[in-house]
Design an enzyme around this catalytic site. Sequence first.
Site, mmCIF file in Angstrom:
data_model
loop_
_atom_site.group_PDB
_atom_site.id
_atom_site.type_symbol
_atom_site.label_atom_id
_atom_site.label_comp_id
_atom_site.label_asym_id
_atom_site.label_seq_id
_atom_site.Cartn_x
_atom_site.Cartn_y
_atom_site.Cartn_z
ATOM 1 N N ARG A 105 1.370 -7.334 -8.025
ATOM 2 C CA ARG A 105 1.936 -7.427 -6.673
ATOM 3 C C ARG A 105 2.206 -8.872 -6.252
ATOM 4 O O ARG A 105 2.025 -9.247 -5.096
ATOM 5 C CB ARG A 105 1.011 -6.737 -5.655
ATOM 6 C CG ARG A 105 0.739 -5.280 -5.945
ATOM 7 C CD ARG A 105 2.015 -4.442 -5.915
ATOM 8 N NE ARG A 105 1.733 -3.050 -6.246
ATOM 9 C CZ ARG A 105 1.857 -2.520 -7.467
ATOM 10 N NH1 ARG A 105 2.257 -3.265 -8.471
ATOM 11 N NH2 ARG A 105 1.582 -1.256 -7.679
ATOM 12 N N SER B 131 1.019 0.931 0.728
ATOM 13 C CA SER B 131 -0.341 0.394 0.597
ATOM 14 C C SER B 131 -0.507 -0.866 1.452
ATOM 15 O O SER B 131 0.314 -1.771 1.396
ATOM 16 C CB SER B 131 -0.642 0.063 -0.864
ATOM 17 O OG SER B 131 -0.643 1.225 -1.643
ATOM 18 N N GLU C 161 -1.653 -6.460 0.883
ATOM 19 C CA GLU C 161 -0.390 -6.338 0.158
ATOM 20 C C GLU C 161 0.771 -6.481 1.140
ATOM 21 O O GLU C 161 1.804 -7.040 0.814
ATOM 22 C CB GLU C 161 -0.320 -4.984 -0.559
ATOM 23 C CG GLU C 161 0.907 -4.810 -1.429
ATOM 24 C CD GLU C 161 0.825 -3.562 -2.282
ATOM 25 O OE1 GLU C 161 1.832 -2.817 -2.324
ATOM 26 O OE2 GLU C 161 -0.220 -3.316 -2.906
#
Length: 270
Positions: free
Chosen positions: A149, A196, A266
């Site tokens: 990520r 998320s 995130e």
Amino acid sequence: MIKDRLNLQNATTIHQKGIIDINILEKEADMLSFGDGCIVGAGSNLLIKNFKKKFYALSDNFSYIRLENNTLVCGAALRVPTVIRFLTKNGVSSLEFLSGIPASIGGLVYMNAGAFGFSISDRIKYVKIFSKNKGVVLLEKKDIDFSYRKSSLDDCIVLEAGFLYEDALFEDIKNAAANNIKKRIKTAHIKNTFGSVFKNPKGVFAAKLIEECGLKGLSRNTAAISGKHANYIIGTKETDVDDVLYLIDIAKQSVFKNFGIELEEEVKIV
């Protein structure tokens, strides 16, 4: 470059309440006027708390897709649903694992987004970027550091990306995309959310840690930690940024107190 006003309820997937001033970048030459600020893409992974910050967006001129030199070429403003329709129509397999993510190519590349065991960097051949130091540059995959990520494109604007693809049957692509959306709906959400909120710490799922803290379903006014998937925050038609930040802080504090693990967002908080 065009100046405009942007209603965040329509421009973010969590329907954040508020209006910001935004500068629309229409062509590569406009990048020269880019200052310290934030690019707003599809608003799928973005939470804005500083409304005085300078904001920019790419115009629809950067929302193109084509097959060229054995490469799937996508403009950074292109949305995932358009990509999936193109793959299906043309019988090519590439980014079906992103089905159901309401994001733009630029944001997905920037954060090395992924799903179902794949990351977008698995398919990347090159990325065209703008940086204040080098201007418009074409970077091959080997020139970019990708990790979970994350990418090394922090100080850049993604303008275009080229992806690997293979020929595939129309029905196979259509079914793969549809099955991925079904999986998302079954286990999590595709509406009124970022996706998320936190990255998964090494060896454990953030959702499991948050759930074991008893926070599943916790709400505050216009937002709530999902009762289906604890790493999702669900908004309303007018989601207040303070409600979301409160839930993020509660989750981080609780997980650290109970497990000694510091969750990392995130979602991009600006």
